[in-house]
Design a protein around this motif. Structure first.
Motif, PDB file in Angstrom:
ATOM      1  N   HIS A 103      13.310-103.507 -16.229  1.00  0.00           N
ATOM      2  CA  HIS A 103      13.671-103.841 -14.788  1.00  0.00           C
ATOM      3  C   HIS A 103      12.742-104.039 -13.862  1.00  0.00           C
ATOM      4  CE1 HIS A 103      17.655-103.873 -16.534  1.00  0.00           C
ATOM      5  NE2 HIS A 103      17.522-102.772 -16.777  1.00  0.00           N
ATOM      6  N   LEU A 104      11.636-104.843 -13.865  1.00  0.00           N
ATOM      7  CA  LEU A 104      10.590-104.817 -12.907  1.00  0.00           C
ATOM      8  C   LEU A 104      10.353-106.317 -12.558  1.00  0.00           C
ATOM      9  CD1 LEU A 104       7.377-103.313 -14.930  1.00  0.00           C
ATOM     10  CD2 LEU A 104       8.418-102.386 -12.880  1.00  0.00           C
ATOM     11  N   LEU A 105       9.631-106.288 -11.485  1.00  0.00           N
ATOM     12  CA  LEU A 105       9.329-107.624 -10.744  1.00  0.00           C
ATOM     13  C   LEU A 105       7.884-107.793 -10.951  1.00  0.00           C
ATOM     14  CD1 LEU A 105      11.958-107.852  -7.924  1.00  0.00           C
ATOM     15  CD2 LEU A 105      12.309-109.043 -10.068  1.00  0.00           C
ATOM     16  N   LEU A 116       6.833-104.238  -9.025  1.00  0.00           N
ATOM     17  CA  LEU A 116       7.833-103.574  -8.258  1.00  0.00           C
ATOM     18  C   LEU A 116       9.023-103.146  -9.123  1.00  0.00           C
ATOM     19  CD1 LEU A 116       8.898-103.183  -5.208  1.00  0.00           C
ATOM     20  CD2 LEU A 116      10.385-105.112  -5.637  1.00  0.00           C
ATOM     21  N   ALA A 117       8.889-101.621  -9.055  1.00  0.00           N
ATOM     22  CA  ALA A 117      10.074-101.122  -9.803  1.00  0.00           C
ATOM     23  C   ALA A 117      11.591-101.551  -9.260  1.00  0.00           C
ATOM     24  CB  ALA A 117       9.721 -99.650 -10.062  1.00  0.00           C
ATOM     25  N   LEU A 118      12.440-102.184  -9.927  1.00  0.00           N
ATOM     26  CA  LEU A 118      13.545-102.166  -9.327  1.00  0.00           C
ATOM     27  C   LEU A 118      14.323-100.840  -8.791  1.00  0.00           C
ATOM     28  CD1 LEU A 118      15.183-105.176 -11.338  1.00  0.00           C
ATOM     29  CD2 LEU A 118      14.231-105.362  -8.831  1.00  0.00           C
ATOM     30  N   GLU A 119      14.604-100.104  -9.772  1.00  0.00           N
ATOM     31  CA  GLU A 119      14.985 -98.802  -9.267  1.00  0.00           C
ATOM     32  C   GLU A 119      14.505 -97.921  -8.031  1.00  0.00           C
ATOM     33  OE1 GLU A 119      17.655 -97.356 -10.994  1.00  0.00           O
ATOM     34  OE2 GLU A 119      17.911 -99.002 -11.827  1.00  0.00           O
ATOM     35  N   THR A 120      13.167 -97.938  -7.857  1.00  0.00           N
ATOM     36  CA  THR A 120      12.727 -96.988  -6.840  1.00  0.00           C
ATOM     37  C   THR A 120      12.112 -97.957  -5.780  1.00  0.00           C
ATOM     38  OG1 THR A 120      10.592 -97.327  -7.755  1.00  0.00           O
ATOM     39  CG2 THR A 120      11.851 -95.409  -8.600  1.00  0.00           C
ATOM     40  N   GLY A 121      12.058 -99.176  -5.963  1.00  0.00           N
ATOM     41  CA  GLY A 121      11.470-100.040  -4.863  1.00  0.00           C
ATOM     42  C   GLY A 121       9.814 -99.706  -4.675  1.00  0.00           C
ATOM     43  N   MET A 123       6.082-100.120  -5.299  1.00  0.00           N
ATOM     44  CA  MET A 123       5.044-101.161  -5.602  1.00  0.00           C
ATOM     45  C   MET A 123       3.901-100.557  -6.190  1.00  0.00           C
ATOM     46  SD  MET A 123       5.342-104.767  -4.557  1.00  0.00           S
ATOM     47  CE  MET A 123       6.167-104.901  -3.032  1.00  0.00           C
TER      48      MET A 123
ATOM     49  N   LEU B  81       8.362-110.241  -3.880  1.00  0.00           N
ATOM     50  CA  LEU B  81       8.997-109.365  -4.705  1.00  0.00           C
ATOM     51  C   LEU B  81      10.082-108.469  -4.045  1.00  0.00           C
ATOM     52  CD1 LEU B  81       5.911-107.842  -6.610  1.00  0.00           C
ATOM     53  CD2 LEU B  81       7.326-109.711  -7.408  1.00  0.00           C
ATOM     54  N   GLU B  84      12.949-110.670  -3.963  1.00  0.00           N
ATOM     55  CA  GLU B  84      13.547-110.822  -5.129  1.00  0.00           C
ATOM     56  C   GLU B  84      14.421-109.732  -5.664  1.00  0.00           C
ATOM     57  OE1 GLU B  84      10.748-111.726  -8.082  1.00  0.00           O
ATOM     58  OE2 GLU B  84      10.423-113.775  -7.544  1.00  0.00           O
ATOM     59  N   ARG B  85      14.030-108.493  -5.209  1.00  0.00           N
ATOM     60  CA  ARG B  85      14.785-107.421  -5.375  1.00  0.00           C
ATOM     61  C   ARG B  85      16.010-107.496  -4.587  1.00  0.00           C
ATOM     62  NH1 ARG B  85      14.091-101.341  -3.292  1.00  0.00           N
ATOM     63  NH2 ARG B  85      15.119-100.190  -4.853  1.00  0.00           N
ATOM     64  N   LEU B  88      18.577-109.864  -6.122  1.00  0.00           N
ATOM     65  CA  LEU B  88      19.279-109.168  -7.283  1.00  0.00           C
ATOM     66  C   LEU B  88      20.334-108.154  -6.706  1.00  0.00           C
ATOM     67  CD1 LEU B  88      16.281-108.273  -9.496  1.00  0.00           C
ATOM     68  CD2 LEU B  88      18.129-109.958 -10.097  1.00  0.00           C
ATOM     69  N   LEU B 204      15.432-112.280 -14.128  1.00  0.00           N
ATOM     70  CA  LEU B 204      14.464-111.805 -13.086  1.00  0.00           C
ATOM     71  C   LEU B 204      14.460-110.491 -13.119  1.00  0.00           C
ATOM     72  CD1 LEU B 204      12.664-113.178 -11.108  1.00  0.00           C
ATOM     73  CD2 LEU B 204      14.479-112.953  -9.354  1.00  0.00           C
ATOM     74  N   GLY B 205      13.494-109.531 -13.539  1.00  0.00           N
ATOM     75  CA  GLY B 205      13.564-108.015 -13.466  1.00  0.00           C
ATOM     76  C   GLY B 205      14.665-107.717 -14.589  1.00  0.00           C
ATOM     77  N   GLY B 206      14.593-108.602 -15.674  1.00  0.00           N
ATOM     78  CA  GLY B 206      15.523-108.295 -16.732  1.00  0.00           C
ATOM     79  C   GLY B 206      17.043-108.454 -16.603  1.00  0.00           C
ATOM     80  N   ARG B 207      17.222-109.151 -15.513  1.00  0.00           N
ATOM     81  CA  ARG B 207      18.718-109.466 -15.219  1.00  0.00           C
ATOM     82  C   ARG B 207      19.082-110.913 -15.048  1.00  0.00           C
ATOM     83  NH1 ARG B 207      19.208-104.388 -10.684  1.00  0.00           N
ATOM     84  NH2 ARG B 207      18.728-102.843 -11.844  1.00  0.00           N
TER      85      ARG B 207
END
Lengths: 183, 371
Positions: A103-105, A116-121, A123, B81, B84-85, B88, B204-207
C-alpha cells in the motif's frame, strides 16, 4: 529467520588444523578456509541448534547490536551453504524476507525514488544504495540475498554490505515502506 | 511571455514524440530565457517532460538548471503522490456509499498512457460519477471533510446540467466531481451512458481503480483541450498525443463515438491543434477525416462560444448554446429558471445583485451578435 530452523553440517566434513589456521575438509577432499566467526557458527550447525540460539550465543560472545549480528549470521550461513558445508533444506525460504509494502505510492525520479505510505501519509525519498535495495526488493529477499547481490554490484564483501543495509532495512520498515515476512 | 520562451516550452511538451521538433538550442539557455521557460513549464505542468528531456541529453541545461528542475520535479511528484492518496480516499468513500465512479485525467492517464507516471504532472483529483448519483457523491465528500467550492444556481442544477462541481478538503486539495466532460452544448449532447458501459481497471498503491476506457480518455482530453480553456494547455495536447499513439487505440470507435455525441468538431479541432502545436502524429484514417471535416452550423456556434478569449463573456454564450442543444421543455425550463433566477448564495460571490448579473450577460450576448 525461521526460529525453528536447525542447520546441519554435511556428513564427513571435519576441521583440520593447518599450522595456526583451521580449515574445513569435506568428504570429497575440498578444503575451505573460514574466518574464526564462520568456523564457530559452522560448529554450531549440529542439527539441534536453532538460528535464534546461534544468535544468543553470538550476542554473548560479541559486542554488537542484535540487528547487525543477525545479518552477519545470515550471511555466514548463506556462505556456508553455498560452499556445501551445511545442509539447510529451507535455508533461503526460512530466512526473513523483506518485501515492499503493497500500500504505497511511488515515483521514480532518475537517481531517486519517492515513496508515500498510504497508511501514514509519510513521504520517504530514497537515494544511492537505498534505491538499489528498493529495486532488488521488487522480489522479496533476505538480508543475505540482498547483500550477496549488492556485493557483486559494489565489489564489497557480502558481510560488509549486509551489515550496512541492516539498519537501512529496519528504518524502511519503521517508515512503513517495507515489511518483513516471518515464517 | 516572449515567443522564444513559448517556442521552447512547446518543445518541452513535444519532447519524446516521433515528430519531435528542433525547438531547443544545442547549448544551455541563458539565465533570463531559462527563468522564463521554467515559469512557463511550471504553469503548463511540463516539469516531468523537461526533467526527462534533460536527463536524456536532448534538452541542454547546465548543472544549476538541472538541479533546479530536479528540485521542481520532486515537489511536483510529492504533490502528485498526495493527490493520488486523496484519490484513493475519495474512491473508498464513494465505494462505501455504493456510488459508481471513474478516475479521470492526471491520476489515470499518468499511469495508463505515459511510459512513466513522473512525466505527467497534475494538480487536482478528477472523478466522474453518474448524474443520478451526483448529489450523493458531493454529499459524501462534504460529509467526509470537504467543502463545496461554489454553490449551485439552484438545488439539483449540477446533477442535471453542470459539468460538475469542486469540493476542497481541509488540506486545500481540490476534488473535481464531474458529471459530463464539458459545460455548454457539447456537454449536453454527450451520451453519458457510453462512459459507464466500459472502463479500464488499474492499480494504485495496491488498490484497484477504474478509469474510462482508452477511447473515452482520448475524447475527454480533446474536450478538455478545446472546451476547457483556449488556447489549450500544452499538457492536454500532450495527453492527446500520448493517447493517439497508444497501442490498440480504436480510432474508428473514437470518431464514431464523437459523432454520436455531436462532438466530432471538438475531436477534429483538438487533434488538429495537437498536431500543429506539438507535432502529434495523427494516424490514418483519422488524419484524413480531420482534414476534410467541416463542422455543422450548430457545432460552429458551439465552438465559437468556447473559443472566445474572454472567459467572463463566454459563459452566457455557452449557457445559451447549451439551452438550444437541450431536448425537452422541462429541462429547458428548469435550466433557464435556474440561471435566470438563481439562489442568492450563487450570485453573491460573483455579482453584487441579480440585476448586475443580467447586465453582464446581456452585454456578452450583444457583443456576440455584433460579431
Amino acid at each position: 529467520m525461521d526460529h525453528a530452523s536447525r542447520p546441519t553440517r554435511v556428513d564427513g566434513a571435519r576441521i583440520v588444523d593447518v599450522g595456526e589456521l583451521s580449515t574445513v575438509l569435506t568428504a570429497e577432499g575440498t578444503r575451505h578456509l573460514l574466518s574464526g566467526t564462520a568456523l564457530a557458527i559452522w560448529q554450531l550447525c549440529d542439527g539441534s541448534t536453532s538460528f535464534d540460539e546461534m544468535l544468543e550465543v553470538a550476542t554473548a560472545m560479541f559486542t554488537a547490536e542484535a540487528g547487525t549480528l543477525r545479518a552477519d549470521i545470515e550471511v555466514v550461513l548463506h556462505d556456508l551453504h553455498r560452499r556445501g558445508l551445511i545442509e539447510w533444506c529451507h535455508d533461503v525460504d526460512d530466512a526473513p524476507r523483506y518485501r515492499r509494502e503493497p500500500h504505497l505510492l511511488s515515483r521514480s525520479l532518475g537517481d531517486a525514488v519517492l515513496l508515500l505510505a498510504l497508511e501514514t501519509g509519510e513521504m520517504t525519498e530514497l537515494s544511492g544504495t537505498a534505491v538499489a535495495v528498493w529495486e532488488l526488493l521488487a522480489q522479496p529477499d533476505t538480508v543475505a540475498g540482498i547483500g550477496t547481490e549488492l556485493a557483486t554490484w559494489f565489489g564489497e564483501s557480502p558481510e560488509r554490505i549486509s551489515a550496512d543495509i541492516g539498519p537501512l532495512l529496519d528504518e524502511l520498515c519503521r517508515r512503513g515502506v517495507l515489511a518483513v515476512e516471518q515464517h | 511571455m516572449t515567443s522564444d520562451a513559448e517556442h521552447l516550452a512547446t518543445g518541452v511538451a513535444a519532447w519524446g514524440l516521433d515528430g519531435d521538433r528542433d525547438h531547443w538550442p544545442a547549448d544551455p539557455l541563458p539565465p533570463a530565457v531559462w527563468d522564463h521557460v521554467l515559469s512557463l513549464v511550471d504553469e503548463q505542468r511540463l516539469i516531468g517532460l523537461l526533467a526527462a528531456g534533460i536527463r536524456a541529453g536532448d534538452l541542454p541545461a547546465d548543472a544549476g538548471q538541472q538541479a533546479e528542475v530536479e528540485s521542481g520535479l520532486r515537489a511536483a511528484m510529492a504533490g502528485a503522490l498526495a493527490l493520488e492518496r486523496k484519490a484513493l480516499d475519495v474512491v473508498a468513500h464513494l465505494d462505501a456509499e455504493g456510488i459508481d465512479h471513474r478516475i479521470l485525467k492526471g491520476a489515470a492517464v499518468a499511469h495508463l498512457d505515459y511510459p512513466d507516471p513522473a512525466l505527467r504532472v497534475f494538480g487536482d483529483v478528477d472523478v466522474l460519477v453518474r448524474a443520478e448519483q451526483f448529489d450523493d457523491a458531493i454529499a459524501t465528500l462534504v460529509a467526509t471533510g470537504g467543502e463545496r467550492r461554489y454553490p449551485e444556481p439552484r438545488p439539483g442544477f449540477d446533477r442535471r446540467f453542470s459539468k460538475g462541481s469542486c469540493v476542497v478538503d481541509a488540506d486545500g486539495i481540490e476534488v473535481d466531481v464531474h458529471r459530463t466532460f464539458a459545460m455548454g452544448p457539447f456537454g449536453v449532447t454527450m451520451v453519458l451512458d457510453d462512459l459507464w458501459a466500459s472502463g479500464q481497471g488499474y492499480e494504485l498503491g495496491g488498490r484497484p481503480l477504474v478509469a474510462l476506457q482508452a477511447e473515452h480518455r482520448l475524447l475527454h482530453a480533446c474536450y478538455h483541450a478545446v472546451l476547457g480553456s483556449w488556447p489549450p494547455r500544452l499538457l492536454t495536447l500532450r495527453d492527446i498525443a500520448q493517447l493517439l499513439r497508444r497501442p490498440g487505440m480504436d480510432l474508428e470507435l473514437v470518431r464514431t463515438t464523437a459523432e454520436r455525441w455531436q462532438g466530432d468538431a471538438v475531436l477534429a479541432v483538438a487533434v488538429e491543434s495537437a498536431a500543429a502545436t506539438i507535432g502529434a502524429d495523427v494516424p490514418q484514417p483519422l488524419d484524413e477525416w480531420m482534414r476534410s471535416f467541416r463542422p455543422s452550423a450548430r457545432q460552429a456556434r458551439g465552438l465559437d462560444a468556447h473559443l472566445s478569449p474572454d472567459k467572463g463573456r463566454s459563459y452566457p454564450w455557452k449557457s445559451w448554446e447549451a439551452f438550444l442543444a437541450m431536448h425537452g421543455v422541462r429541462d429547458r425550463a428548469a435550466f433557464a429558471r435556474a440561471l435566470a433566477i438563481p439562489d442568492r448564495s450563487y450570485i453573491r460571490p460573483r455579482y453584487s445583485s441579480n440585476l448586475d448579473r443580467w447586465r453582464a450577460a446581456l452585454h456578452s450576448l450583444l457583443d456576440r451578435g455584433r460579431r
